[in-house]
Design an enzyme around this catalytic site. Structure first.
Site, short mmCIF file in Angstrom:
data_model
loop_
_atom_site.label_atom_id
_atom_site.label_comp_id
_atom_site.label_asym_id
_atom_site.label_seq_id
_atom_site.Cartn_x
_atom_site.Cartn_y
_atom_site.Cartn_z
N THR A 69 -3.33 5.60 0.23
CA THR A 69 -4.27 5.91 -0.85
C THR A 69 -4.12 4.87 -1.97
OG1 THR A 69 -4.25 8.24 -0.28
CG2 THR A 69 -4.93 7.69 -2.53
N ASN A 145 -10.02 7.93 11.35
CA ASN A 145 -9.06 9.04 11.40
C ASN A 145 -9.72 10.31 11.91
OD1 ASN A 145 -10.32 8.64 8.69
ND2 ASN A 145 -9.46 10.66 8.33
N SER A 195 0.16 2.78 6.25
CA SER A 195 0.87 3.96 5.72
C SER A 195 1.95 4.38 6.70
CB SER A 195 -0.13 5.10 5.54
OG SER A 195 0.54 6.26 5.09
N SER A 196 3.17 4.47 6.19
CA SER A 196 4.35 4.68 7.05
C SER A 196 4.37 6.00 7.82
CB SER A 196 5.58 4.53 6.15
OG SER A 196 6.60 5.38 6.48
N CYS A 315 -7.20 15.71 4.41
CA CYS A 315 -7.68 15.57 3.03
C CYS A 315 -9.06 16.18 2.87
CB CYS A 315 -7.76 14.11 2.64
SG CYS A 315 -6.51 13.11 3.41
N1 PMP Z 1 -6.78 6.10 5.30
C1 PMP Z 1 -6.82 6.72 6.49
C2 PMP Z 1 -7.71 6.19 7.56
C3 PMP Z 1 -6.03 7.85 6.71
O1 PMP Z 1 -6.07 8.47 7.90
C4 PMP Z 1 -5.19 8.33 5.67
C5 PMP Z 1 -4.34 9.56 5.87
N2 PMP Z 1 -5.06 10.70 6.31
C6 PMP Z 1 -5.19 7.64 4.44
C7 PMP Z 1 -6.00 6.53 4.30
C8 PMP Z 1 -4.32 8.09 3.30
O2 PMP Z 1 -2.99 7.80 3.58
P1 PMP Z 1 -1.77 8.26 2.66
O3 PMP Z 1 -1.45 9.66 3.10
O4 PMP Z 1 -0.66 7.31 3.00
O5 PMP Z 1 -2.20 8.13 1.25
#
Ligand code: PMP
Length: 371
Positions: A69, A145, A195-196, A315
Site C-alpha cells: 500500500t 489479486n 509485499s513480503s 480489502c
Molecule cells: N496490491 C495488490 C495487488 C494486493 O493484492 C495487495 C494485498 N491484498 C496490496 C496491493 C496491498 O498490500 P499490503 O497488504 O502489503 O499493503
C-alpha cells in the site's frame, strides 16, 4: 485446516521467524547508527536490496516500505507532478492504487481508467487510445489479486514507447513477485511494488523498486532514512525475514507444484457443471462462480468445515459489488456467487481432492436450502 486464501496472505516460513528474532534480540541495532554493529546491520539490509534486484532481474534502487500500500502511494504520489499531466490506471487495480486514481481525479487531474477484457487483462486497445504525450504515469498491476489474470507488461511498455516514451510505467507486482519467473528489466518497468506477506514473509513490510531515482520525491518527511525517500527507522527484522523468504521461495518448482494443485481443484469443481471456473492466468489464483448461491454464504459454510476461501480481496470484502469482475463483464449473479481460491506450497494434492469435493457438496447443500 485447509487454507485456500493465500492471495490475502501466506503463512510465514518458520525460518523467517527465526531471522526476525535474530534481528530483534541480537542484531537489534539501528542501521543508521555509526558504530560497527549498526553498520553491519545496514549492510545486511543492502544484501536484501540486492536479493530483490536479482529476483526482479533488474538494476536500480530498492526502497523499503511498510508494504505494498505504501509502495504504491510512494510510486505514484512521489512521481506526481502538477500541471497538465495525465494519469492512466486500470479498472482492475487494487484499492491502494485505485483510490489514488480517484484522489487524483478529485484534485482535478485528467485520469483515465482503462477497462478490462473478459479474460481479466487490461484492454490494450483502449490503453493505446488514452495515452498521449501528456501521460505522466501508467500504473497497471502485474497479476490480478481477484482473478489471477496476468497483464502483458512488455505490450504495455510497447504502447508507452510508441505514444508517450517519457511516461513512467508503474507495476503493482504484489501477486507476481517470487511467483512468476519474470524479468522486469526487459519490459522497461520504472517502478515495481512488492509485499513480503504474499510470499511467506512477515506482514507490514515491502519494497518499491525504482529504476531511476532522480524524479522521485519523498512523501514522508523525517530523519532521511532510505536515501531520504522513506524516512523512519527501517523494519530491520521484517526486511531480513523478507530476504529469507525470497531466498527460500523456489519460483519455478512452486509454479509447477501449485499448477498441479490448481488443476486438481479445477477438475473437482468442474464435475458440477453449475460451477463456473475462471482459470485466466496465474496458477496461484482461481476465481469461481457458484450459480445460485451467495459467495459469502458459501465462504461461511466452508469455514465450518475448516476450509478457508476468499470472497474478493480482503480489502474489498466490506464493499458491495466488485468493480474488477464487473469490468470483465461478469453478470451480477456471477459476481454475487463468486469466491476466490488461492494456493501455496503449504497445500498438497490430497487436500485439493478433499477440499474440491467438499466445496461441491457444501454448495449443493446450500442450493437445496435456498430453492
Ligand atoms: N496490491 C495488490 C495487488 C494486493 O493484492 C495487495 C494485498 N491484498 C496490496 C496491493 C496491498 O498490500 P499490503 O497488504 O502489503 O499493503
Amino acid at each position: 485446516m485447509i487454507y485456500l486464501d493465500n492471495a490475502a496472505t501466506t503463512k510465514m516460513y518458520e525460518g523467517a521467524v527465526d531471522v526476525y528474532k535474530k534481528y530483534a534480540c541480537q542484531s537489534f541495532f539501528n542501521p543508521s547508527a555509526g558504530y560497527n554493529k549498526a553498520i553491519a546491520v545496514s549492510k545486511d539490509l543492502d544484501k536484501v536490496r540486492q536479493q530483490i534486484l536479482n529476483k526482479l532481474g533488474a538494476n536500480g534502487n530498492i526502497i523499503f516500505t511498510s508494504g505494498a500500500t505504501e509502495s504504491n502511494n510512494l510510486a505514484i504520489y512521489g512521481n506526481k507532478r502538477n500541471g497538465k499531466w495525465e494519469y492512466v490506471f486500470s479498472e482492475g487495480e487494487h484499492p491502494s492504487v485505485y483510490n489514488i486514481a480517484q484522489d487524483l481525479q478529485n484534485q482535478g487531474f485528467v485520469v483515465h481508467i482503462v477497462k478490462l477484457m473478459p479474460n481479466g487483462q487490461v484492454d490494450y486497445d483502449q490503453l493505446e487510445k488514452v495515452v498521449n504525450e501528456k501521460t505522466r504515469i501508467i500504473s497497471v498491476m502485474h497479476v490480478s489479486n481477484e482473478t489471477g489474470a496476468i497483464n502483458d507488461i512488455p505490450k504495455i511498455d510497447h504502447i508507452r514507447q510508441k505514444h508517450c516514451p517519457k511516461a513512467l510505467l508503474h507495476v503493482d507486482g504484489v501477486q507476481a513477485f517470487c511467483k512468476l519467473d519474470y524479468n522486469i528489466w526487459d519490459a522497461n518497468v520504472d517502478l515495481y511494488t512488492i509485499s513480503s506477506h504474499k510470499f511467506h514473509g512477515p506482514k507490514g513490510v515491502g519494497a518499491l523498486y525504482v529504476k531511476n531515482i532522480s524524479p522521485l520525491k519523498n512523501i514522508v518527511f523525517g530523519g532521511g532514512q532510505e536515501g531520504g525517500y522513506r524516512s523512519g527507522t527501517e523494519n530491520v527484522g521484517g526486511i531480513m525475514a523478507m530476504g529469507y523468504a525470497i531466498e527460500h521461495f523456489k519460483t519455478k518448482e512452486n509454479y509447477l507444484y501449485v499448477s498441479k494443485l490448481k488443476d486438481i481443484m479445477k477438475s473437482e469443481l468442474e464435475k458440477d457443471e453449475k460451477i463456473k471456473v475462471f482459470d485466466v492466468g496465474s496458477p496461484y489464483i482461481l476465481s469461481v462462480s457458484f450459480t445460485g448461491v451467495n459467495g459469502e454464504t458459501l465462504m461461511r459454510a466452508l469455514q465450518d468445515e475448516d476450509i478457508f476461501v476468499g470472497i474478493g480481496s480482503a480489502c474489498s470484502t466490506k464493499k458491495a459489488g466488485n468493480r474488477v469482475l464487473e469490468s470483465m463483464g461478469l453478470s451480477l449473479n456471477e459476481i454475487k456467487s463468486h469466491i476466490r481460491l488461492s494456493f501455496s506450497e503449504d497445500l498438497d494434492e490430497k487436500q485439493m481432492h478433499y477440499a474440491g469435493e467438499k466445496i461441491v457438496e457444501v454448495y449443493n447443500k446450500i442450493l437445496e436450502k435456498v430453492k
